[in-house]
Design a protein around this motif. Sequence first.
Motif, short mmCIF file in Angstrom:
data_model
loop_
_atom_site.label_atom_id
_atom_site.label_comp_id
_atom_site.label_asym_id
_atom_site.label_seq_id
_atom_site.Cartn_x
_atom_site.Cartn_y
_atom_site.Cartn_z
N ILE A 133 1.85 6.06 -7.29
CA ILE A 133 1.71 7.08 -8.13
C ILE A 133 1.45 8.70 -7.72
O ILE A 133 1.26 9.01 -8.46
CB ILE A 133 -0.14 6.82 -7.17
CG1 ILE A 133 -1.25 5.14 -7.34
CG2 ILE A 133 -1.20 7.91 -6.99
CD1 ILE A 133 -2.24 5.25 -6.56
N SER A 134 2.30 9.15 -6.49
CA SER A 134 3.06 10.40 -6.38
C SER A 134 3.04 10.57 -7.16
O SER A 134 3.22 11.79 -7.60
CB SER A 134 3.33 11.09 -4.76
OG SER A 134 2.13 10.52 -3.71
N ASP B 289 2.45 2.08 -3.16
CA ASP B 289 1.55 1.96 -4.24
C ASP B 289 0.99 3.49 -4.22
O ASP B 289 1.25 4.41 -5.33
CB ASP B 289 -0.03 1.15 -4.07
CG ASP B 289 0.25 -0.12 -4.36
OD1 ASP B 289 0.96 -0.54 -5.34
OD2 ASP B 289 -0.87 -1.04 -4.16
N ILE B 290 1.18 4.05 -3.22
CA ILE B 290 0.71 5.51 -2.84
C ILE B 290 2.19 6.16 -2.67
O ILE B 290 1.94 7.46 -3.93
CB ILE B 290 0.63 5.37 -1.02
CG1 ILE B 290 -0.53 5.25 -0.65
CG2 ILE B 290 0.81 7.27 -1.34
CD1 ILE B 290 -1.04 5.65 0.71
N ILE B 291 2.88 5.65 -3.04
CA ILE B 291 4.66 6.49 -3.55
C ILE B 291 4.48 6.39 -5.64
O ILE B 291 4.78 7.42 -5.71
CB ILE B 291 5.86 5.48 -2.85
CG1 ILE B 291 6.14 5.96 -1.24
CG2 ILE B 291 7.69 6.42 -3.71
CD1 ILE B 291 6.89 5.16 -0.52
N THR C 282 0.48 -1.58 -0.09
CA THR C 282 0.19 -0.42 0.49
C THR C 282 0.13 0.96 -0.37
O THR C 282 0.54 1.90 -0.59
CB THR C 282 -0.94 -0.25 0.80
OG1 THR C 282 -1.64 -1.04 1.19
CG2 THR C 282 -1.36 1.05 1.05
N THR C 283 1.62 1.55 0.72
CA THR C 283 3.01 2.06 0.93
C THR C 283 3.42 2.24 -0.49
O THR C 283 3.52 3.69 -1.02
CB THR C 283 3.79 2.46 2.24
OG1 THR C 283 2.80 2.15 2.90
CG2 THR C 283 4.77 3.57 1.98
#
Length: 113
Positions: A65-66, A61-63, A58-59
């Motif tokens: 996408i950012s 994926d967030i990185i 999850t972390t």
Amino acid sequence: MNSTSHGRKAANTAFERALLRRLPLVFVGGCMIASLPPLLARAMAAAGLGADPTASITTADIIGISVALLTWTAVCTLAIACGIFLVMKGPAYFADSYPLEDADRPDPPSKKD
């Protein structure tokens, strides 16, 4: 810079054109870099490395996408800016391309009473 018939210099647009030519490569490269953290997190989870694979994925994926959104925003902003500069510079950017008739002997200022 280019010369013109009146001895003035035309604006050089080489930087903007070179930047516009490189933007697709920057876009693809940025998207590839953005995909690395999610791929690495999934590879580590498949190998059984790390304490909590769900949180790591999850972390990552967030990185990813950012970084992808940052890349897209930067490329779009630069493309718009280059387009504006190219339009504003035009084919020959002159403040005043016509010779002044009274440049040697300007008219005296008029007095208003």
